[in-house]
Design a protein around this motif. Structure first.
Motif, PDB file in Angstrom:
ATOM      1  N   LEU A 184       0.796  -1.222   0.000  1.00  9.95           N
ATOM      2  CA  LEU A 184       0.000   0.000   0.000  1.00  9.95           C
ATOM      3  C   LEU A 184       0.833   1.278   0.000  1.00  9.95           C
ATOM      4  CD1 LEU A 184      -2.678  -1.158   2.577  1.00  9.95           C
ATOM      5  CD2 LEU A 184      -3.070  -0.705   0.152  1.00  9.95           C
ATOM      6  N   THR A 185       2.051   1.226   0.515  1.00  8.67           N
ATOM      7  CA  THR A 185       2.860   2.444   0.620  1.00  8.67           C
ATOM      8  C   THR A 185       3.110   3.145  -0.716  1.00  8.67           C
ATOM      9  OG1 THR A 185       3.942   1.610   2.616  1.00  8.67           O
ATOM     10  CG2 THR A 185       5.066   3.361   1.423  1.00  8.67           C
ATOM     11  N   PRO A 186       3.312   2.426  -1.822  1.00  8.07           N
ATOM     12  CA  PRO A 186       3.535   3.118  -3.101  1.00  8.07           C
ATOM     13  C   PRO A 186       2.385   4.009  -3.556  1.00  8.07           C
ATOM     14  CG  PRO A 186       4.263   0.840  -3.247  1.00  8.07           C
ATOM     15  CD  PRO A 186       3.533   0.970  -1.956  1.00  8.07           C
ATOM     16  N   THR A 187       1.224   3.908  -2.912  1.00  5.26           N
ATOM     17  CA  THR A 187       0.094   4.757  -3.280  1.00  5.26           C
ATOM     18  C   THR A 187       0.452   6.229  -3.187  1.00  5.26           C
ATOM     19  OG1 THR A 187      -1.439   3.064  -2.469  1.00  5.26           O
ATOM     20  CG2 THR A 187      -2.339   5.264  -2.777  1.00  5.26           C
ATOM     21  N   GLN A 188       1.386   6.581  -2.313  1.00  8.10           N
ATOM     22  CA  GLN A 188       1.810   7.972  -2.186  1.00  8.10           C
ATOM     23  C   GLN A 188       2.404   8.514  -3.479  1.00  8.10           C
ATOM     24  OE1 GLN A 188       4.128   8.711   1.439  1.00  8.10           O
ATOM     25  NE2 GLN A 188       3.504   6.696   2.178  1.00  8.10           N
ATOM     26  N   PHE A 189       2.843   7.607  -4.365  1.00  6.72           N
ATOM     27  CA  PHE A 189       3.411   8.022  -5.648  1.00  6.72           C
ATOM     28  C   PHE A 189       2.456   7.727  -6.801  1.00  6.72           C
ATOM     29  CE2 PHE A 189       6.768   6.806  -2.703  1.00  6.72           C
ATOM     30  CZ  PHE A 189       7.548   7.948  -2.685  1.00  6.72           C
ATOM     31  N   THR A 190       1.815   6.564  -6.764  1.00  7.49           N
ATOM     32  CA  THR A 190       0.918   6.194  -7.858  1.00  7.49           C
ATOM     33  C   THR A 190      -0.347   7.047  -7.866  1.00  7.49           C
ATOM     34  OG1 THR A 190      -0.047   4.430  -6.481  1.00  7.49           O
ATOM     35  CG2 THR A 190       1.749   3.818  -7.960  1.00  7.49           C
ATOM     36  N   MET A 191      -0.656   7.710  -6.750  1.00 11.25           N
ATOM     37  CA  MET A 191      -1.848   8.575  -6.721  1.00 11.25           C
ATOM     38  C   MET A 191      -1.732   9.680  -7.764  1.00 11.25           C
ATOM     39  SD  MET A 191      -1.313  11.015  -3.392  1.00 11.25           S
ATOM     40  CE  MET A 191       0.157  12.073  -3.247  1.00 11.25           C
ATOM     41  N   LEU A 192      -0.518  10.174  -8.000  1.00  9.85           N
ATOM     42  CA  LEU A 192      -0.331  11.237  -8.977  1.00  9.85           C
ATOM     43  C   LEU A 192      -0.622  10.738 -10.389  1.00  9.85           C
ATOM     44  CD1 LEU A 192       2.936  12.904  -7.606  1.00  9.85           C
ATOM     45  CD2 LEU A 192       0.568  13.634  -7.284  1.00  9.85           C
ATOM     46  N   VAL A 193      -0.208   9.522 -10.678  1.00 10.90           N
ATOM     47  CA  VAL A 193      -0.469   8.955 -11.997  1.00 10.90           C
ATOM     48  C   VAL A 193      -1.966   8.754 -12.185  1.00 10.90           C
ATOM     49  CG1 VAL A 193       0.047   7.071 -13.577  1.00 10.90           C
ATOM     50  CG2 VAL A 193       1.772   7.806 -11.931  1.00 10.90           C
ATOM     51  N   ALA A 194      -2.644   8.290 -11.135  1.00  8.20           N
ATOM     52  CA  ALA A 194      -4.095   8.097 -11.204  1.00  8.20           C
ATOM     53  C   ALA A 194      -4.802   9.420 -11.457  1.00  8.20           C
ATOM     54  CB  ALA A 194      -4.595   7.461  -9.912  1.00  8.20           C
ATOM     55  N   GLY A 195      -4.420  10.456 -10.715  1.00 13.23           N
ATOM     56  CA  GLY A 195      -5.040  11.754 -10.901  1.00 13.23           C
ATOM     57  C   GLY A 195      -4.798  12.327 -12.284  1.00 13.23           C
ATOM     58  N   ILE A 196      -3.586  12.171 -12.791  1.00 12.94           N
ATOM     59  CA  ILE A 196      -3.256  12.673 -14.127  1.00 12.94           C
ATOM     60  C   ILE A 196      -4.045  11.919 -15.191  1.00 12.94           C
ATOM     61  CG2 ILE A 196      -1.403  12.783 -15.841  1.00 12.94           C
ATOM     62  CD1 ILE A 196       0.496  13.392 -13.456  1.00 12.94           C
ATOM     63  N   LEU A 197      -4.207  10.609 -15.015  1.00 11.93           N
ATOM     64  CA  LEU A 197      -5.002   9.835 -15.967  1.00 11.93           C
ATOM     65  C   LEU A 197      -6.434  10.361 -16.013  1.00 11.93           C
ATOM     66  CD1 LEU A 197      -5.488   7.447 -17.869  1.00 11.93           C
ATOM     67  CD2 LEU A 197      -5.949   6.034 -15.860  1.00 11.93           C
ATOM     68  N   GLY A 198      -7.015  10.642 -14.837  1.00 11.21           N
ATOM     69  CA  GLY A 198      -8.367  11.182 -14.811  1.00 11.21           C
ATOM     70  C   GLY A 198      -8.459  12.517 -15.513  1.00 11.21           C
ATOM     71  N   ALA A 199      -7.445  13.360 -15.325  1.00 11.39           N
ATOM     72  CA  ALA A 199      -7.461  14.694 -15.945  1.00 11.39           C
ATOM     73  C   ALA A 199      -7.380  14.605 -17.467  1.00 11.39           C
ATOM     74  CB  ALA A 199      -6.317  15.537 -15.391  1.00 11.39           C
ATOM     75  N   ILE A 200      -6.444  13.798 -17.975  1.00 11.29           N
ATOM     76  CA  ILE A 200      -6.264  13.755 -19.432  1.00 11.29           C
ATOM     77  C   ILE A 200      -7.373  12.977 -20.121  1.00 11.29           C
ATOM     78  CG2 ILE A 200      -3.768  14.026 -19.245  1.00 11.29           C
ATOM     79  CD1 ILE A 200      -3.416  11.072 -19.692  1.00 11.29           C
ATOM     80  N   ALA A 201      -8.156  12.208 -19.357  1.00  9.09           N
ATOM     81  CA  ALA A 201      -9.269  11.472 -19.956  1.00  9.09           C
ATOM     82  C   ALA A 201     -10.300  12.416 -20.555  1.00  9.09           C
ATOM     83  CB  ALA A 201      -9.935  10.580 -18.906  1.00  9.09           C
ATOM     84  N   ILE A 202     -10.393  13.654 -20.028  1.00 11.22           N
ATOM     85  CA  ILE A 202     -11.344  14.621 -20.579  1.00 11.22           C
ATOM     86  C   ILE A 202     -10.643  15.794 -21.259  1.00 11.22           C
ATOM     87  CG2 ILE A 202     -11.563  15.692 -18.282  1.00 11.22           C
ATOM     88  CD1 ILE A 202     -14.116  15.638 -21.212  1.00 11.22           C
ATOM     89  N   THR A 203      -9.517  16.258 -20.722  1.00  9.89           N
ATOM     90  CA  THR A 203      -8.876  17.427 -21.335  1.00  9.89           C
ATOM     91  C   THR A 203      -8.376  17.127 -22.742  1.00  9.89           C
ATOM     92  OG1 THR A 203      -6.762  16.873 -20.264  1.00  9.89           O
ATOM     93  CG2 THR A 203      -8.208  18.428 -19.117  1.00  9.89           C
ATOM     94  N   GLY A 204      -8.038  15.878 -23.006  1.00  6.12           N
ATOM     95  CA  GLY A 204      -7.629  15.514 -24.358  1.00  6.12           C
ATOM     96  C   GLY A 204      -8.746  15.749 -25.360  1.00  6.12           C
ATOM     97  N   GLU A 205      -9.986  15.537 -24.946  1.00  8.43           N
ATOM     98  CA  GLU A 205     -11.123  15.765 -25.839  1.00  8.43           C
ATOM     99  C   GLU A 205     -11.314  17.253 -26.110  1.00  8.43           C
ATOM    100  OE1 GLU A 205     -14.742  13.693 -25.756  1.00  8.43           O
ATOM    101  OE2 GLU A 205     -13.997  12.057 -24.498  1.00  8.43           O
ATOM    102  N   TYR A 206     -11.065  18.073 -25.100  1.00  5.20           N
ATOM    103  CA  TYR A 206     -11.183  19.517 -25.311  1.00  5.20           C
ATOM    104  C   TYR A 206     -10.079  20.027 -26.236  1.00  5.20           C
ATOM    105  CZ  TYR A 206     -14.919  20.223 -21.932  1.00  5.20           C
ATOM    106  OH  TYR A 206     -16.127  20.208 -21.285  1.00  5.20           O
ATOM    107  N   SER A 207      -8.878  19.488 -26.105  1.00  2.99           N
ATOM    108  CA  SER A 207      -7.767  19.969 -26.932  1.00  2.99           C
ATOM    109  C   SER A 207      -7.930  19.566 -28.396  1.00  2.99           C
ATOM    110  CB  SER A 207      -6.438  19.442 -26.385  1.00  2.99           C
ATOM    111  OG  SER A 207      -6.377  18.027 -26.488  1.00  2.99           O
TER     112      SER A 207
END
Length: 267
Positions: A75-98
């Motif tokens: 579970l400890t690596p979540t402190q780093f993988t959380m950023l990748v998860a958040g970025i994936l969520g962001a680009i899932a929609i911003t890519g459509e706008y771009s």
């Protein structure tokens, strides 16, 4: 002069009849998400970080003492993988706008709340499945390295923290998605996501050195997404309801905000 007339009622009914069902919308959003190279890069980086860091922690677990829960290596690596998860969520929609694809999406189904819900379901399902696979690989890879094995008969020290870990990764992804709908710009949404998940916890923790007068900021920091996720996924943790509600609240506020922006702004 040409006289403009309203479309006949049967045409309106025909257009409504061809509106996508939620199942078709889910399928369409799934195809779009998995066809992006950025999706697989994000998931691959998350998996590499999760398994690699877990193995490093497991190899050093004998130095942590008998009080170190074996499942924490997973579970400890979540402190780093959380950023990748958040970025994936962001680009899932911003890519459509771009690219302007968002206009095609909203033309196919003008029910904007339904579009947001479909995207949320798809990114949640993909991140949940990916996290389960990451945890499974990490468990197999770290088993020979752990000083003490995970006690699967004790749910509080095994299944429950891992389930909360999956939930946390989904929450981080939805936080990124919410910022994406709000900001509608890739760089801006990623910056906001990283700021909330990573930078703000560091800033609030710095006030612990400032004395009692600033303790309230440190206390508020316990309800930031990362701190809340850490609390609920701690093995043997009790009274996790406030932290769980805080994590869900962040997701709800950002998604509702994104829905409000999507309804009131042009694509």
């Amino acid at each position: 002069m040409t006289t403009l007339t309203a479309p006949p009622a049967h045409a309106t009914r025909a257009a409504s009849a061809h509106r996508l069902t939620f199942g078709h919308l889910i399928r369409s959003e799934g195809i779009k998400l998995v066809s992006l190279r950025s999706t697989w890069w994000s998931l691959g980086i998350a998996a590499a970080l999760s398994v690699g860091i877990s193995m490093m922690i497991a190899a050093a677990s004998s130095s942590f003492g008998p009080e170190f829960p074996a499942v924490s290596a997973i579970l400890t690596p979540t402190q780093f993988t959380m950023l990748v998860a958040g970025i994936l969520g962001a680009i899932a929609i911003t890519g459509e706008y771009s690219t302007g694809m968002i206009r095609s999406t909203l033309t196919a189904d003008p029910r904007r709340g339904t579009v947001l819900a479909a995207k949320a379901v798809v990114v949640s399902a993909l991140m949940a499945a990916t996290t389960v696979v990451m945890y499974a690989i990490a468990i197999l890879a770290t088993s020979p390295l752990l000083s003490e094995q995970i006690d699967w008969s004790d749910a509080a020290q095994s299944w429950i923290p891992l389930a909360y870990g999956v939930l946390s990764m989904v929450a981080f992804t939805l936080i990124g998605l919410g910022w994406g709908f709000l900001v509608r710009n890739g760089a801006g949404a990623i910056a906001a996501t990283v700021g909330l998940l990573f930078v703000l916890p560091i800033v609030t923790s710095m006030f612990a050195m400032a004395g009692e007068a600033w303790q309230w900021i440190v206390d508020l920091g316990e309800y930031l997404p990362m701190a809340a996720a850490s609390t609920i996924s701690t093995p043997g943790a009790e009274d996790v309801l406030p932290a769980l509600l805080a994590l869900i609240g962040w997701v709800a506020v950002l998604l509702v905000g994104g829905w409000a922006v999507l309804r009131t702004r042009d694509a």
